[in-house]
Design a protein around this motif. Sequence first.
Motif, mmCIF file in Angstrom:
data_model
loop_
_atom_site.group_PDB
_atom_site.id
_atom_site.type_symbol
_atom_site.label_atom_id
_atom_site.label_comp_id
_atom_site.label_asym_id
_atom_site.label_seq_id
_atom_site.Cartn_x
_atom_site.Cartn_y
_atom_site.Cartn_z
ATOM 1 N N VAL A 60 0.823 -8.317 -9.389
ATOM 2 C CA VAL A 60 1.203 -6.900 -9.423
ATOM 3 C C VAL A 60 0.093 -6.033 -8.834
ATOM 4 C CG1 VAL A 60 1.719 -4.957 -10.946
ATOM 5 C CG2 VAL A 60 2.768 -7.183 -11.368
ATOM 6 N N ALA A 61 -1.153 -6.343 -9.170
ATOM 7 C CA ALA A 61 -2.278 -5.549 -8.665
ATOM 8 C C ALA A 61 -2.406 -5.665 -7.147
ATOM 9 C CB ALA A 61 -3.572 -6.000 -9.338
ATOM 10 N N ARG A 62 -1.991 -6.810 -6.565
ATOM 11 C CA ARG A 62 -2.110 -7.015 -5.126
ATOM 12 C C ARG A 62 -0.837 -6.638 -4.368
ATOM 13 N NH1 ARG A 62 -4.261 -12.049 -6.829
ATOM 14 N NH2 ARG A 62 -2.285 -13.010 -6.161
ATOM 15 N N ASP A 63 0.171 -6.176 -5.082
ATOM 16 C CA ASP A 63 1.449 -5.843 -4.448
ATOM 17 C C ASP A 63 1.238 -4.749 -3.397
ATOM 18 O OD1 ASP A 63 4.035 -4.877 -3.795
ATOM 19 O OD2 ASP A 63 4.794 -5.581 -5.717
ATOM 20 N N PRO A 64 1.644 -4.980 -2.139
ATOM 21 C CA PRO A 64 1.437 -3.959 -1.105
ATOM 22 C C PRO A 64 2.235 -2.678 -1.344
ATOM 23 C CG PRO A 64 2.806 -5.762 -0.281
ATOM 24 C CD PRO A 64 2.268 -6.198 -1.606
ATOM 25 N N PRO B 51 0.480 0.796 -4.194
ATOM 26 C CA PRO B 51 -0.144 2.104 -3.942
ATOM 27 C C PRO B 51 0.869 3.199 -3.624
ATOM 28 C CG PRO B 51 -1.350 0.364 -2.821
ATOM 29 C CD PRO B 51 -0.087 -0.252 -3.340
ATOM 30 N N ARG B 52 1.884 2.853 -2.834
ATOM 31 C CA ARG B 52 2.887 3.868 -2.504
ATOM 32 C C ARG B 52 3.662 4.287 -3.744
ATOM 33 N NH1 ARG B 52 7.674 2.495 1.654
ATOM 34 N NH2 ARG B 52 8.072 0.946 0.005
ATOM 35 N N MET B 53 4.029 3.296 -4.581
ATOM 36 C CA MET B 53 4.761 3.626 -5.804
ATOM 37 C C MET B 53 3.925 4.503 -6.727
ATOM 38 S SD MET B 53 4.924 2.796 -9.278
ATOM 39 C CE MET B 53 4.088 1.222 -9.374
ATOM 40 N N LEU B 54 2.643 4.186 -6.877
ATOM 41 C CA LEU B 54 1.776 5.001 -7.726
ATOM 42 C C LEU B 54 1.620 6.412 -7.162
ATOM 43 C CD1 LEU B 54 -1.022 2.421 -8.647
ATOM 44 C CD2 LEU B 54 0.870 3.211 -10.079
ATOM 45 N N GLY B 55 1.543 6.515 -5.827
ATOM 46 C CA GLY B 55 1.453 7.840 -5.211
ATOM 47 C C GLY B 55 2.704 8.664 -5.458
ATOM 48 N N VAL B 56 3.873 8.031 -5.308
ATOM 49 C CA VAL B 56 5.138 8.734 -5.568
ATOM 50 C C VAL B 56 5.213 9.159 -7.026
ATOM 51 C CG1 VAL B 56 7.645 8.441 -5.702
ATOM 52 C CG2 VAL B 56 6.404 7.627 -3.701
ATOM 53 N N THR C 271 11.455 7.400 -3.341
ATOM 54 C CA THR C 271 11.499 8.065 -4.654
ATOM 55 C C THR C 271 11.408 7.039 -5.780
ATOM 56 O OG1 THR C 271 13.922 8.022 -4.671
ATOM 57 C CG2 THR C 271 12.871 9.985 -3.752
ATOM 58 N N GLU C 272 10.829 5.891 -5.496
ATOM 59 C CA GLU C 272 10.720 4.833 -6.502
ATOM 60 C C GLU C 272 9.528 5.108 -7.413
ATOM 61 O OE1 GLU C 272 11.440 0.180 -6.210
ATOM 62 O OE2 GLU C 272 9.429 0.722 -5.517
ATOM 63 N N VAL C 273 9.800 5.622 -8.604
ATOM 64 C CA VAL C 273 8.760 5.865 -9.607
ATOM 65 C C VAL C 273 8.519 4.570 -10.369
ATOM 66 C CG1 VAL C 273 9.234 8.326 -9.790
ATOM 67 C CG2 VAL C 273 10.518 6.717 -11.215
ATOM 68 N N ILE C 274 7.550 4.582 -11.279
ATOM 69 C CA ILE C 274 7.118 3.347 -11.924
ATOM 70 C C ILE C 274 8.234 2.703 -12.750
ATOM 71 C CG2 ILE C 274 6.157 4.565 -13.933
ATOM 72 C CD1 ILE C 274 3.909 2.449 -13.934
#
Length: 285
Positions: free
Chosen positions: A57-61, A64-69, A246-249
């Motif tokens: 999960v930590a290395r999932d490319p 970062p985009r999901m966390l930014g969204v 628009t994919e939030v956590i």
Amino acid sequence: FRVGRGGAALIPWLAPALGLSAAFLLYPMIELLRIAFTNATTEGAPYGYTTATLSGVARDPDLPRMLGVTLIFVVASVLLQMAIGLLLAVLIDAARRRGGMGSMLARASVVSAWVIPGVLIGVLWRILLMENRAGIANYLGSLAGLPAPPFLSSSGLALVSVIVANVWRGSAFSMILQFAGLMRIPNELHEAADLEGVTPLQRLRFVILPELRPILALNVVLVTIFTLNTFDMVMPLTGGGPARATEVIALFMYRAAFFSLEAGRAAAVATVMLLLNLALAWAAI
């Protein structure tokens, strides 16, 4: 907790509450943490214990985009809900103090947005923002000769649309909480402000905000918790699209569990959400 003199007599009264809390809160948390350290799949195949799921999960490319969204969604929603909720609360409270007509109707109108289920709100806003003549917003725009904006197919506009829909729903909660705080402000303070001839901004700064400070702090924490866990509204509105813009956590976790069928991976993401929620709950307490 601390039990004082005669505290042994309280144990039979506390035992049911502690038992229910352990069964319905503590045990699911422990089970979630256990599954996060496995490579379990949703269909129930045999699994083993590993830390590779968390590191994956930590290395999932896409992380970062999901966390930014999620960050943009949470920060924008919280700031706008707080501001609009405060504005509505101040206006309704001013009307109440002056005996104005319709203050109760205004409160009921705002609260009606809060009591609607999140799934229904997502469906209603999708009908409003659809990009054809069936979409209410674009239909009204076409009557005025305006082009049809891609509310749900453009990455930027889709995220703005989700934020606006969430703010429309959440501002009511902020208004309720802050209106309750405004009603606790002594009338003498408002009367003194009237005698001094203060402007509305001066009244807000020197009379209202100092008295509302504890309520505002609690409101920020609660709204952040609600927004961070938003799933029901986003799913029918955009489904996390377009292109996961628009994919939030919460949707990220849902996709891992029911699209990729990786229960361990979904549990790892849920563990992160659990830790964030526990920290915010502690701040609220």
